[in-house]
Design a protein around this motif. Structure first.
Motif, mmCIF file in Angstrom:
data_model
loop_
_atom_site.group_PDB
_atom_site.id
_atom_site.type_symbol
_atom_site.label_atom_id
_atom_site.label_comp_id
_atom_site.label_asym_id
_atom_site.label_seq_id
_atom_site.Cartn_x
_atom_site.Cartn_y
_atom_site.Cartn_z
ATOM 1 N N LEU A 241 1.032 -1.267 0.171
ATOM 2 C CA LEU A 241 -0.025 -0.106 0.033
ATOM 3 C C LEU A 241 0.851 1.324 -0.018
ATOM 4 N N GLY A 242 2.064 1.178 0.790
ATOM 5 C CA GLY A 242 2.735 2.330 0.664
ATOM 6 C C GLY A 242 4.263 2.019 1.378
ATOM 7 N N ARG A 243 5.096 2.981 1.529
ATOM 8 C CA ARG A 243 6.344 2.700 1.621
ATOM 9 C C ARG A 243 6.963 3.914 2.376
ATOM 10 N N ILE A 244 7.986 3.730 3.544
ATOM 11 C CA ILE A 244 8.384 4.823 4.076
ATOM 12 C C ILE A 244 9.276 5.405 3.247
ATOM 13 N N ASP A 245 9.447 6.638 2.946
ATOM 14 C CA ASP A 245 10.280 7.323 2.041
ATOM 15 C C ASP A 245 10.667 8.745 2.703
ATOM 16 N N THR A 246 11.906 8.541 3.034
ATOM 17 C CA THR A 246 12.473 9.802 3.890
ATOM 18 C C THR A 246 12.899 11.019 2.933
ATOM 19 N N GLY B 287 9.051 -4.354 7.521
ATOM 20 C CA GLY B 287 10.113 -3.635 7.283
ATOM 21 C C GLY B 287 9.630 -1.986 6.942
ATOM 22 N N ASP B 288 9.900 -1.483 5.788
ATOM 23 C CA ASP B 288 9.521 -0.298 5.414
ATOM 24 C C ASP B 288 8.344 -0.008 4.613
ATOM 25 N N GLU B 289 7.761 -1.362 4.231
ATOM 26 C CA GLU B 289 6.374 -1.131 3.572
ATOM 27 C C GLU B 289 5.102 -1.805 4.264
ATOM 28 N N LEU B 290 4.159 -0.815 3.823
ATOM 29 C CA LEU B 290 3.001 -0.958 4.757
ATOM 30 C C LEU B 290 2.024 -2.016 3.730
ATOM 31 N N VAL B 291 1.698 -3.148 4.167
ATOM 32 C CA VAL B 291 1.052 -4.292 3.145
ATOM 33 C C VAL B 291 0.003 -4.775 3.726
ATOM 34 N N THR B 292 -0.905 -5.368 2.793
ATOM 35 C CA THR B 292 -2.278 -6.098 3.034
ATOM 36 C C THR B 292 -2.339 -7.484 2.396
ATOM 37 N N TYR B 293 -2.609 -8.573 3.014
ATOM 38 C CA TYR B 293 -2.900 -9.556 2.313
ATOM 39 C C TYR B 293 -4.358 -9.808 1.875
ATOM 40 N N ASN B 294 -5.151 -8.984 2.207
ATOM 41 C CA ASN B 294 -6.492 -9.329 1.864
ATOM 42 C C ASN B 294 -7.081 -7.604 1.671
ATOM 43 N N LEU B 295 -6.794 -7.245 0.488
ATOM 44 C CA LEU B 295 -7.189 -5.947 0.061
ATOM 45 C C LEU B 295 -8.970 -5.694 0.035
#
Length: 72
Positions: free
Chosen positions: A9-14, A45-53
């Motif tokens: 869904l998104g990533r940490i991006d400094t 880690g640095d990723e915001l994820v889902t396994y069931n959108l």
């Protein structure tokens, strides 16, 4: 895409002002990473994820009316 696919869904991006960047795979009305986590997304880690959108989207749609999924 099945309902159990890993969706980033998104990533940490400094390099960005807010320190986070959505990927475009998130539901349209989702605009807060903390809300995504409250609705079932997880940080890997640095990723915001889902396994069931589908489930995440359903929870987002019904969040204002207090709907809660019964796991039983």
């Amino acid at each position: 895409m099945s309902s159990s696919d890993r969706i980033v869904l998104g990533r940490i991006d400094t390099a960005t002002f807010v320190g986070f960047q959505w990927t475009g795979a998130e539901p349209e009305s989702l605009n807060d990473p903390e809300e995504a986590v409250a609705l079932g997304a997880t940080w890997e880690g640095d990723e915001l994820v889902t396994y069931n959108l589908r489930e995440l989207t359903h929870a987002l749609i019904h969040e204002p009316d207090g709907y809660m999924e019964d796991p039983d």
